[in-house]
Enzyme design. Structure first.
Site: not given
Lengths: 485, 95
Positions: A77, A176, A152
């Protein structure tokens, strides 16, 4: 079977049997990623870095120093700092930021020999539930590209679901990891707060942020977590608790497992088709020997209000470091120092980030601290006590991850309240700090549904065991979106 | 709890955050509805509750007072917007 369907264990075996080399595997995956730009999963592809890491992995495989992850293609990420590689956190603020050091998670995965192919798209500074808040544009859900992948960690979830990568890292402050895992039909684990180092993981809300694995199966997630977890002196809130062997107990039978169902999770707010899907999934556990008890956690409904003080308050402090002076975006021709600060921040932060900075600044401003921040911290204690009480009676809690399946792009992007409410089942877990997983549990209208399993502090091994046993008798986690088989 | 545009401008100033004047109405409206959501907390009686700052109620760990960092000025300044002679440049503060 296509190599893109192989698990980490199967790939590791293939690498050892000489069926393919890590370089070949890496090239195949890079090619596949490039064939699917429409999903917008990646912010940066690190092709050269990946090929040299794959070469090293092949040497380790040849000389017998390889570990299970050695040579396996993964992606990070874009919230994790990667030395010499652009680390954007999904923001214009960091569009030019080449990280001068590695996050501990990145160091650990690099040391295990995993091959990083790139950096994954995400909501700006991890604030969002749809991945529509990224400076780099929204990620599309491979199950239906008109819908969001969740957020997210949307790029992380969509890339795994579309088989563009074997496994990824995510972070979870209010859901997330779990919410995008549910929307994309993959397996995601938010560990206990402090289990995975936050060093080099760009901070949003420091008392809630936690990194974790996202993969197709519990077994793959266990392998990734094994490498990510552990005490880190560089993170002042890292837990100094031994890391168990997460694969050792995967096959433990579930006889006598006590599952609690919080009644506050199964109300009219939950889509009835999802409720029916979860009921069937939970029934699988009774077949495996578990018993079901209803529990009540009366303060759960206060999780969203408390979170939207605590997280913005911490974010307003954390994001004050982005001032246009030492790194990141700086506005053109600042008139004076105050103009440099305000315009750099105003021009480089997106709308949702600004909203949260404003809420947090207001809550912490003179005269409001007791009414907002202190009150929220007290509510947090009540929510945490609910979890402690419930988890003293049962081994794990189960419930939904999301109130609906993946919603449409643009459906909620102009309504922050509706967007916040999509995390109604995940946020309380971060406030309490306990670990929780999302695992694929079925489909409603051809879109994946996630089941949430919540455990006690540091019970990641138990969660993985329970998820793995479910995945031995179901095949939801093996379903692949059409066009990505 | 409802805010007015002046409140939002004041908060934006505290946060050193430039807000486009044409967007202020929208922020005012959004922040007011977020504060309404937050106000639900007030239905809980928390007078006797101890505030919770950390999930594990940890205390701050201390380490020996030894130098562990090395000088990496050049590496860190390579990504700075503007430097000169090893210093970060900003607009003049004192006339």
């Amino acid at each position: 079977m296509s190599i893109f369907q192989l698990s980490i264990t199967e790939l590791a075996q293939g690498l050892r049997d000489g069926e393919f080399s890590s370089v070949e595997l890496t090239k195949n995956y890079l090619e596949r990623i490039k064939q699917h730009p429409e999903l917008n999963c990646f912010v940066t592809l690190t092709e050269d870095h990946a090929l040299s890491a794959a070469n090293l992995a092949d040497q380790r495989l040849a000389n017998g120093t390889a570990e299970i992850l050695t040579g396996i293609p993964i992606a990070q990420k874009d919230i994790f700092c990667t030395l010499g590689v652009k680390t954007t956190c999904g923001s214009k603020m960091l569009d030019n930021f080449i990280a001068p050091y590695n996050a501990t998670v990145v160091e650990k995965l690099n040391a295990s020999g995993a091959v990083m192919l790139g950096k994954l798209n995400m909501d700006e500074f991890a604030m969002g539930s749809s991945n529509e808040n990224s400076y780099y544009g929204p990620v599309k859900n491979p199950w239906n590209t008109q819908t969001v992948p969740g957020g997210s960690s949307g790029g992380s979830a969509a890339a795994v679901a579309a088989r563009l990568i074997v496994a990824t890292t995510g972070t979870d402050t209010g859901g997330s990891i779990r919410q995008p895992a549910a929307f994309c039909g993959i397996t995601g684990l938010k560990p206990t707060y402090g289990r995975v180092s936050r060093y080099g993981m760009i901070a949003y809300a420091s008392s809630l942020d936690q990194g974790g694995p996202m993969a197709r199966s519990a077994e793959d997630a266990a392998i990734l977590l094994q490498s990510m977890a552990g005490f880190d002196p560089k993170d002042s809130t890292s837990a100094n608790t031994p890391v168990p062997d997460y694969r050792a107990d995967l096959n433990k039978p579930l006889d006598g497992l006590k599952i609690g169902l919080p009644k506050e999770f199964f109300t009219a707010d939950l889509n009835s088709d999802i409720a029916a899907t979860l009921e069937k999934a939970i029934n699988e556990f009774t077949k495996l020997g578990a018993t079901i008890t209803d529990v009540s956690m009366p303060n759960l409904q206060m999780a969203i209000p408390a979170y939207y003080i605590i997280a913005p308050a911490e974010c307003s402090a954390n994001l004050s470091r982005f001032d246009g002076v030492r790194y990141g975006y700086r506005c053109a021709n600042p008139a004076n120092l105050a103009d440099l600060y305000t315009r750099s921040r105003g021009e480089a932060f997106g709308t949702e980030v600004k909203r949260r900075i404003l809420i947090g600044t207001y809550a912490l401003s003179a005269g409001y601290y007791d009414a907002y921040y202190l009150k929220a911290q007290k509510v947090r204690r009540l929510i945490s006590d609910d979890f402690k009480k419930a988890l003293a009676e049962v081994d794990v809690l189960m419930g939904p991850v999301t109130p609906s399946t993946a919603f449409d792009l643009n459906e909620k992007s102009n309504d922050p309240i509706q967007m916040y409410l999509s995390d109604i089942y995940t946020i309380a877990i971060n406030l309490a700090g306990v670990p929780a997983m999302s695992i694929p549990a079925g489909f409603v209208d051809n879109m994946p549904v996630g089941l949430q399993i919540i455990g006690n502090f540091f019970a990641e091994d138990r969660l993985l065991n329970i998820a793995h046993q479910f995945q031995q008798v179901t095949d939801w986690h093996q379903r692949t979106p059409k066009g990505f088989e | 709890m409802s805010l007015c545009n002046d409140d939002v401008n004041k908060i934006a100033h505290l946060a050193r955050l430039a807000i486009d004047p044409q967007d202020v109405d929208q922020y005012t409206q959004n922040l007011s509805s977020i504060l309404d959501l937050i106000a639900q907390m007030n239905t809980l009686d928390t007078d006797q509750v101890k505030p919770m700052a950390h999930p594990l109620d940890q205390i701050q760990r201390l380490r020996p007072d030894l130098v562990t960092e090395v000088d990496q000025r050049e590496l860190f300044q390579a990504i700075a917007p503007q430097i000169e002679a090893g210093l970060y440049l900003v607009p003049k503060v004192i006339e």
